[in-house]
Motif scaffolding. Structure first.
Motif, PDB file in Angstrom:
ATOM      1  N   ASP A 262      21.378  -5.516 -16.120  1.00 52.71           N
ATOM      2  CA  ASP A 262      20.892  -7.796 -15.952  1.00 52.71           C
ATOM      3  C   ASP A 262      19.704  -8.262 -14.555  1.00 52.71           C
ATOM      4  O   ASP A 262      20.130  -9.924 -14.750  1.00 52.71           O
ATOM      5  CB  ASP A 262      23.064  -7.533 -15.056  1.00 52.71           C
ATOM      6  CG  ASP A 262      22.294  -7.344 -13.727  1.00 52.71           C
ATOM      7  OD1 ASP A 262      21.452  -6.572 -13.009  1.00 52.71           O
ATOM      8  OD2 ASP A 262      23.397  -7.318 -12.567  1.00 52.71           O
ATOM      9  N   SER A 263      18.895  -7.569 -14.624  1.00 50.27           N
ATOM     10  CA  SER A 263      17.946  -8.158 -13.847  1.00 50.27           C
ATOM     11  C   SER A 263      17.771  -8.830 -12.634  1.00 50.27           C
ATOM     12  O   SER A 263      17.634  -9.872 -11.808  1.00 50.27           O
ATOM     13  CB  SER A 263      16.942  -9.434 -14.848  1.00 50.27           C
ATOM     14  OG  SER A 263      16.474  -8.313 -15.977  1.00 50.27           O
ATOM     15  N   ALA A 264      18.853  -8.178 -11.903  1.00 52.56           N
ATOM     16  CA  ALA A 264      19.548  -8.683 -10.970  1.00 52.56           C
ATOM     17  C   ALA A 264      18.812  -8.855  -9.581  1.00 52.56           C
ATOM     18  O   ALA A 264      18.068  -9.468  -8.604  1.00 52.56           O
ATOM     19  CB  ALA A 264      20.683  -8.539 -10.078  1.00 52.56           C
ATOM     20  N   LEU A 265      18.054  -7.183  -9.662  1.00 51.42           N
ATOM     21  CA  LEU A 265      16.681  -6.934  -8.795  1.00 51.42           C
ATOM     22  C   LEU A 265      15.906  -7.065  -8.718  1.00 51.42           C
ATOM     23  O   LEU A 265      15.749  -7.154 -10.416  1.00 51.42           O
ATOM     24  CB  LEU A 265      17.374  -5.480  -8.337  1.00 51.42           C
ATOM     25  CG  LEU A 265      19.062  -5.684  -7.477  1.00 51.42           C
ATOM     26  CD1 LEU A 265      19.163  -3.911  -7.246  1.00 51.42           C
ATOM     27  CD2 LEU A 265      19.077  -6.392  -6.034  1.00 51.42           C
ATOM     28  N   ALA A 266      14.773  -7.563  -7.999  1.00 53.57           N
ATOM     29  CA  ALA A 266      13.211  -7.301  -8.310  1.00 53.57           C
ATOM     30  C   ALA A 266      12.544  -6.085  -7.750  1.00 53.57           C
ATOM     31  O   ALA A 266      13.262  -6.531  -6.296  1.00 53.57           O
ATOM     32  CB  ALA A 266      12.778  -9.037  -8.147  1.00 53.57           C
ATOM     33  N   GLY A 267      11.323  -6.091  -8.042  1.00 58.14           N
ATOM     34  CA  GLY A 267      10.702  -5.535  -7.437  1.00 58.14           C
ATOM     35  C   GLY A 267       9.817  -6.569  -5.862  1.00 58.14           C
ATOM     36  O   GLY A 267       9.749  -7.640  -5.823  1.00 58.14           O
ATOM     37  N   GLY A 268      10.521  -5.310  -4.803  1.00 59.27           N
ATOM     38  CA  GLY A 268       9.794  -5.930  -3.296  1.00 59.27           C
ATOM     39  C   GLY A 268      10.610  -6.038  -2.484  1.00 59.27           C
ATOM     40  O   GLY A 268      10.646  -6.388  -2.116  1.00 59.27           O
ATOM     41  N   MET A 269      12.275  -6.350  -3.039  1.00 54.93           N
ATOM     42  CA  MET A 269      13.167  -7.182  -2.779  1.00 54.93           C
ATOM     43  C   MET A 269      13.178  -5.725  -1.343  1.00 54.93           C
ATOM     44  O   MET A 269      13.881  -4.419  -1.022  1.00 54.93           O
ATOM     45  CB  MET A 269      14.135  -6.867  -3.481  1.00 54.93           C
ATOM     46  CG  MET A 269      14.555  -8.363  -4.617  1.00 54.93           C
ATOM     47  SD  MET A 269      15.950  -8.849  -4.938  1.00 54.93           S
ATOM     48  CE  MET A 269      17.128  -9.231  -4.279  1.00 54.93           C
ATOM     49  N   PHE A 270      14.460  -6.759  -0.530  1.00 58.72           N
ATOM     50  CA  PHE A 270      14.171  -5.327   0.630  1.00 58.72           C
ATOM     51  C   PHE A 270      16.266  -5.340   0.490  1.00 58.72           C
ATOM     52  O   PHE A 270      16.907  -6.464   0.453  1.00 58.72           O
ATOM     53  CB  PHE A 270      14.779  -6.638   2.368  1.00 58.72           C
ATOM     54  CG  PHE A 270      14.995  -5.465   3.609  1.00 58.72           C
ATOM     55  CD1 PHE A 270      14.225  -4.865   4.044  1.00 58.72           C
ATOM     56  CD2 PHE A 270      16.155  -6.635   3.842  1.00 58.72           C
ATOM     57  CE1 PHE A 270      14.876  -3.589   5.183  1.00 58.72           C
ATOM     58  CE2 PHE A 270      16.838  -5.829   4.851  1.00 58.72           C
ATOM     59  CZ  PHE A 270      16.256  -4.561   5.520  1.00 58.72           C
ATOM     60  N   LEU A 271      15.734  -3.198   0.971  1.00 60.84           N
ATOM     61  CA  LEU A 271      17.999  -3.489   0.124  1.00 60.84           C
ATOM     62  C   LEU A 271      18.380  -2.739   1.602  1.00 60.84           C
ATOM     63  O   LEU A 271      17.423  -1.700   2.996  1.00 60.84           O
ATOM     64  CB  LEU A 271      18.065  -3.068  -0.647  1.00 60.84           C
ATOM     65  CG  LEU A 271      17.376  -3.262  -2.571  1.00 60.84           C
ATOM     66  CD1 LEU A 271      17.572  -2.454  -3.245  1.00 60.84           C
ATOM     67  CD2 LEU A 271      18.305  -4.350  -2.481  1.00 60.84           C
ATOM     68  N   GLN A 272      19.742  -2.376   2.127  1.00 64.72           N
ATOM     69  CA  GLN A 272      20.332  -1.516   2.755  1.00 64.72           C
ATOM     70  C   GLN A 272      21.186  -0.598   2.051  1.00 64.72           C
ATOM     71  O   GLN A 272      21.243  -1.049   1.147  1.00 64.72           O
ATOM     72  CB  GLN A 272      21.481  -2.773   3.402  1.00 64.72           C
ATOM     73  CG  GLN A 272      20.890  -3.442   4.137  1.00 64.72           C
ATOM     74  CD  GLN A 272      20.521  -2.843   6.040  1.00 64.72           C
ATOM     75  OE1 GLN A 272      20.762  -1.902   6.123  1.00 64.72           O
ATOM     76  NE2 GLN A 272      19.703  -3.620   7.127  1.00 64.72           N
ATOM     77  N   ALA A 273      20.353   0.385   2.123  1.00 64.92           N
ATOM     78  CA  ALA A 273      20.685   2.191   1.654  1.00 64.92           C
ATOM     79  C   ALA A 273      21.967   2.308   2.770  1.00 64.92           C
ATOM     80  O   ALA A 273      21.847   2.570   3.556  1.00 64.92           O
ATOM     81  CB  ALA A 273      19.625   2.875   1.247  1.00 64.92           C
ATOM     82  N   ARG A 274      23.091   2.812   2.006  1.00 60.84           N
ATOM     83  CA  ARG A 274      24.082   3.761   2.361  1.00 60.84           C
ATOM     84  C   ARG A 274      24.436   5.344   1.560  1.00 60.84           C
ATOM     85  O   ARG A 274      24.520   5.271  -0.321  1.00 60.84           O
ATOM     86  CB  ARG A 274      24.868   2.954   2.762  1.00 60.84           C
ATOM     87  CG  ARG A 274      26.657   4.016   2.844  1.00 60.84           C
ATOM     88  CD  ARG A 274      27.287   2.964   3.293  1.00 60.84           C
ATOM     89  NE  ARG A 274      28.543   3.661   3.983  1.00 60.84           N
ATOM     90  CZ  ARG A 274      29.422   4.652   3.355  1.00 60.84           C
ATOM     91  NH1 ARG A 274      29.170   4.854   1.800  1.00 60.84           N
ATOM     92  NH2 ARG A 274      30.517   5.342   3.687  1.00 60.84           N
ATOM     93  N   LEU A 275      23.219   5.578   1.632  1.00 61.11           N
ATOM     94  CA  LEU A 275      23.440   7.327   1.276  1.00 61.11           C
ATOM     95  C   LEU A 275      24.769   8.190   1.724  1.00 61.11           C
ATOM     96  O   LEU A 275      25.102   8.909   2.865  1.00 61.11           O
ATOM     97  CB  LEU A 275      22.199   8.534   1.476  1.00 61.11           C
ATOM     98  CG  LEU A 275      22.485   9.904   1.013  1.00 61.11           C
ATOM     99  CD1 LEU A 275      21.733   9.444  -0.305  1.00 61.11           C
ATOM    100  CD2 LEU A 275      21.041  10.294   1.707  1.00 61.11           C
ATOM    101  N   VAL A 276      25.092   8.393   0.521  1.00 62.51           N
ATOM    102  CA  VAL A 276      26.831   9.398   0.714  1.00 62.51           C
ATOM    103  C   VAL A 276      26.108  10.831   1.024  1.00 62.51           C
ATOM    104  O   VAL A 276      25.838  11.232   0.128  1.00 62.51           O
ATOM    105  CB  VAL A 276      27.879   9.041  -0.503  1.00 62.51           C
ATOM    106  CG1 VAL A 276      29.447   9.674   0.039  1.00 62.51           C
ATOM    107  CG2 VAL A 276      27.873   7.502  -0.511  1.00 62.51           C
TER     108      VAL A 276
END
Length: 368
Positions: A262-276
């Motif tokens: 759906d192209s919601a994200l783009a390269g270079g974006m800052f993301l918060q990751a939660r690893l389960v």
């Protein structure tokens, strides 16, 4: 007269003493307020709930950077004057689609000359081959004609490659970026024409402490959030685990992959990751049902019409609920009201509390 006053005073004192003794006896005989509340007017009314089974997770959070699954800067294979630009920034292009063409008139002329040379060499070779079959020509002449044909074909193929290099095509399907070029401009092989990103799949790189290495494996779930999409959670999986630990930070690099059609994200974006790291289902009770005494955690249970105290071991907290590791039977009825008035062994009137379900506000579903 004086004697009468003395007698009157003695009577008043005696009456006061008798009244004080009577009032003291009444106060001593009166039941305590708490006892009256617990037993004088009947058992204490309390609300109870059954433990709720909830999914708890051990997780670690980190910051990551998104990048497209495939991303390149497009440069021409040869220099020259731009004849046409066949794309607009932001276009979705397919693999092999022409993006830019350079002036190729010189190469077209070279190709025409090369094809003429090939035709001439082919005719000479055919004559020598026919003569060689009848024994009218030597093998040396035949081999010379054949070599000349091969050289002319190689020169033609070289010119064809040079002609192809005058056209820039998309190496894969994706979205083209901005460009500052215009038709008629002269460029060379170091000029960036545009960028091309295949963002149908997003890769997210982040790092976790080295102490988690024994608990890491491919396929573990990662929940990702972005300030650009408040309230939305994107789900991905760990696809790569680095083979080395960073000696400076003592951290291990991980790479997660998630669907981004759906192209919601783009390269270079800052993301918060939660690893389960681990998930489990355990009984849980409200925080306000707990009482802490020293190193013990206590709850009051309704067993029939009697309140009984139980010692439990707790774990994580989540959304106002506390994980119960041990000490609580599955069929327990936990008292959640009037806890300041309930003591172990007291008579109670338990009433089951109806669970309140809060409707979550509608929102977009997470990707992945």
């Amino acid at each position: 007269m004086r004697a009468a006053r003395i007698i009157l005073g003695l009577v008043v004192i005696l009456a006061s003493a008798v009244g004080g003794m009577w009032l003291t006896e009444r106060l001593l005989a009166a039941p305590e307020p708490a006892a009256t509340a617990r037993g004088g007017d009947g058992p204490l009314r309390v609300e109870t709930i059954a433990p709720e089974t909830v999914t708890f997770a051990d997780a670690v959070t980190a910051v990551g950077t998104a990048r497209a699954h495939r991303a390149v800067d497009l440069l021409p294979q040869s220099g020259g004057r731009i004849a046409s630009i066949a794309f607009q920034p932001g276009d979705h292009v397919s693999e092999g689609q022409v993006l830019l063409e350079l002036d190729s008139r010189a190469e077209q002329a070279d190709l025409s000359a090369a094809e003429a040379t090939v035709a001439e060499a082919q005719a000479a070779f055919d004559r020598q081959q026919s003569l060689n079959r009848t024994g009218s020509a030597s093998d040396a002449a035949y081999q010379t004609a054949r070599a000349e044909l091969l050289r002319s074909e190689a020169e033609r193929d070289r010119i064809l490659v040079a002609l192809e290099d005058r056209v820039l095509k998309a190496p894969f399907a994706g979205i083209v970026g901005l460009t500052d070029l215009v038709e008629g401009q002269v460029i060379d092989t170091a000029t960036t024409v545009t960028t091309l990103d295949d963002s149908s799949t997003i890769l997210v790189d982040f790092a976790v402490p080295e102490t988690l290495l024994p608990r890491l494996q491919r396929g573990q779930r990662v929940e990702l959030t972005s300030a650009a999409w408040p309230g939305r959670v994107f789900e991905g999986d760990i696809t790569h685990i680095d083979s080395r630990v960073d000696a400076a930070t003592r951290s291990l690099a991980l790479r997660a992959e998630l669907d981004n059609r759906d192209s919601a994200l783009a390269g270079g974006m800052f993301l918060q990751a939660r690893l389960v790291l681990d998930e489990r289902r355990r009984p849980a009770i409200p925080e306000n049902a707990l009482t802490v005494e020293g190193d013990r955690t206590l709850v009051m249970l309704a067993k029939g019409d009697t309140a009984r105290q139980a010692v439990i071991v707790t774990g994580q907290q989540q959304d106002g609920l506390v994980e119960v590791v041990s000490g609580l039977p599955a069929s327990a009825q936990v008292i959640v009201t009037n806890l300041h008035r309930v003591v172990d062994g007291a008579g109670i009137e338990p009433v089951a509390r109806e669970r309140r379900v809060d409707a979550a506000p509608p929102g977009p579903e997470g990707g992945g």
